[in-house]
Design a protein around this motif. Structure first.
Motif, PDB file in Angstrom:
ATOM      1  N   PHE A  23     -66.497 -50.943  29.076  1.00 55.10           N
ATOM      2  CA  PHE A  23     -67.753 -51.520  29.548  1.00 55.10           C
ATOM      3  C   PHE A  23     -68.378 -52.359  28.448  1.00 55.10           C
ATOM      4  CE2 PHE A  23     -67.362 -47.613  32.111  1.00 55.10           C
ATOM      5  CZ  PHE A  23     -67.404 -48.177  33.380  1.00 55.10           C
ATOM      6  N   THR A  24     -68.895 -53.532  28.806  1.00 57.31           N
ATOM      7  CA  THR A  24     -69.548 -54.379  27.806  1.00 57.31           C
ATOM      8  C   THR A  24     -70.971 -53.907  27.514  1.00 57.31           C
ATOM      9  OG1 THR A  24     -70.133 -55.958  29.545  1.00 57.31           O
ATOM     10  CG2 THR A  24     -68.140 -56.423  28.252  1.00 57.31           C
ATOM     11  N   THR A  25     -71.512 -53.064  28.375  1.00 60.03           N
ATOM     12  CA  THR A  25     -72.780 -52.412  28.076  1.00 60.03           C
ATOM     13  C   THR A  25     -72.440 -51.142  27.302  1.00 60.03           C
ATOM     14  OG1 THR A  25     -73.754 -53.234  30.128  1.00 60.03           O
ATOM     15  CG2 THR A  25     -74.859 -51.364  29.063  1.00 60.03           C
ATOM     16  N   PRO A  26     -72.755 -51.088  26.002  1.00 64.99           N
ATOM     17  CA  PRO A  26     -72.313 -49.977  25.156  1.00 64.99           C
ATOM     18  C   PRO A  26     -72.631 -48.586  25.695  1.00 64.99           C
ATOM     19  CG  PRO A  26     -73.269 -51.700  23.807  1.00 64.99           C
ATOM     20  CD  PRO A  26     -73.519 -52.075  25.241  1.00 64.99           C
TER      21      PRO A  26
ATOM     22  N   GLU B 213     -75.278 -47.244  17.281  1.00 63.18           N
ATOM     23  CA  GLU B 213     -76.453 -46.628  17.907  1.00 63.18           C
ATOM     24  C   GLU B 213     -76.614 -46.927  19.395  1.00 63.18           C
ATOM     25  OE1 GLU B 213     -77.066 -50.215  15.621  1.00 63.18           O
ATOM     26  OE2 GLU B 213     -76.835 -48.234  14.782  1.00 63.18           O
ATOM     27  N   GLU B 214     -76.034 -48.006  19.918  1.00 60.22           N
ATOM     28  CA  GLU B 214     -76.149 -48.319  21.344  1.00 60.22           C
ATOM     29  C   GLU B 214     -75.154 -47.531  22.205  1.00 60.22           C
ATOM     30  OE1 GLU B 214     -75.819 -52.536  21.809  1.00 60.22           O
ATOM     31  OE2 GLU B 214     -77.645 -52.931  20.679  1.00 60.22           O
ATOM     32  N   PHE B 215     -74.176 -46.875  21.592  1.00 55.72           N
ATOM     33  CA  PHE B 215     -73.149 -46.139  22.318  1.00 55.72           C
ATOM     34  C   PHE B 215     -73.586 -44.681  22.539  1.00 55.72           C
ATOM     35  CE2 PHE B 215     -70.987 -49.790  20.688  1.00 55.72           C
ATOM     36  CZ  PHE B 215     -70.015 -50.090  21.642  1.00 55.72           C
ATOM     37  N   VAL B 216     -74.754 -44.518  23.113  1.00 56.13           N
ATOM     38  CA  VAL B 216     -75.417 -43.213  23.194  1.00 56.13           C
ATOM     39  C   VAL B 216     -74.704 -42.203  24.088  1.00 56.13           C
ATOM     40  CG1 VAL B 216     -77.711 -44.063  22.593  1.00 56.13           C
ATOM     41  CG2 VAL B 216     -76.967 -44.069  24.991  1.00 56.13           C
TER      42      VAL B 216
END
Length: 190
Positions: free
Chosen positions: A36-39, A59-62
Motif C-alpha cells: 500500500f502506498t499509504t504507509p 513513524e507513518e507505518f503505525v
C-alpha cells in the motif's frame, strides 16, 4: 491500458556513504513491492539486505505487525516508538550492541537479535507480551550477561546458541526461574 514502468527503490546516501531510509525511498519501495502506498495500511515492511545503518522515518507505518530490518549495518535500536502494533521485529545480522528503545513496543511477541554484538541481555521488562527471543551468535558469556532474561517472564522460547556461554552454577537458576520457558537452545556453547 498501458503498463506503468516499474519503480526501483534506491536509497539515498548519508555523508558517510551509508544508505538511508528516507520517506521517498519508503514510498518507492512500497510501490516496487506492490504494498500500500499509504504507509498506515501496511502490516509488513521489508527493509532487509539493504545496507542501512540507521532506523528512521517509519513513524507513518503505525499498523505494522512485522518489520524486517535484518542483514543491514544497524548499530542502534531506535525510532520505533510509533510502531505500537508491531508483533515481530527482525534485527538479526546487524551491529547492535545494546537492547534498548523498545519500551513503546508493548505488543511485541517475537524479537530476533541473532548475529549482533550483544554482551548483555537488558531492557526486556517493557515487553509484556514477548514470547520468543533469538540471541544466538552474540557475546553472552556468563550468568551476569543472561540475568536480564528474568525481566521478561512471558518468554517461552529462548535461543542462546553459539555465544561461548560458559557453564556456572549461577546459570541454571536463571532458566529455572523462567516459569513459562518451554524451549531453550544452548547449542555450541562450552
Amino acid at each position: 491500458m498501458l503498463n506503468k514502468p516499474k519503480i526501483k527503490a534506491e536509497p539515498e546516501l548519508d555523508e558517510n556513504g551509508f544508505k538511508r531510509i528516507t520517506k521517498k525511498f519508503l514510498r518507492d519501495l512500497c510501490e516496487e513491492l506492490e504494498l500500500f502506498t499509504t504507509p498506515a495500511l501496511n502490516e509488513k515492511l521489508y527493509l532487509h539486505y539493504r545496507g542501512f545503518s540507521k532506523i528512521e522515518n517509519l513513524e507513518e507505518f503505525v499498523n505494522l505487525r512485522a518489520l524486517y530490518l535484518d542483514n543491514n549495518c544497524i548499530k542502534k535500536i531506535e525510532n520505533l516508538g510509533a510502531l505500537k502494533n508491531l508483533r515481530c521485529l527482525y534485527l538479526q545480522n546487524n551491529l547492535i550492541q545494546k537492547i534498548e528503545n523498545l519500551e513503546q513496543l508493548e505488543n511485541l511477541v517475537v524479537l530476533n537479535l541473532a548475529h549482533n554484538q550483544l554482551k548483555k541481555v537488558e531492557n526486556l521488562n517493557t515487553l509484556p507480551k514477548l514470547e520468543s527471543i533469538d540471541l544466538s551468535f552474540n557475546y553472552l558469556e556468563d550468568a551476569e550477561a543472561l540475568e536480564g532474561l528474568l525481566e521478561c517472564q512471558t518468554l517461552t522460547n529462548v535461543d542462546l546458541s553459539n555465544n561461548e556461554t560458559k557453564y556456572s552454577d549461577n546459570i541454571l537458576p536463571i532458566f529455572i526461574a523462567m516459569k513459562n520457558l518451554k524451549c531453550l537452545y544452548l547449542r555450541n556453547n562450552p
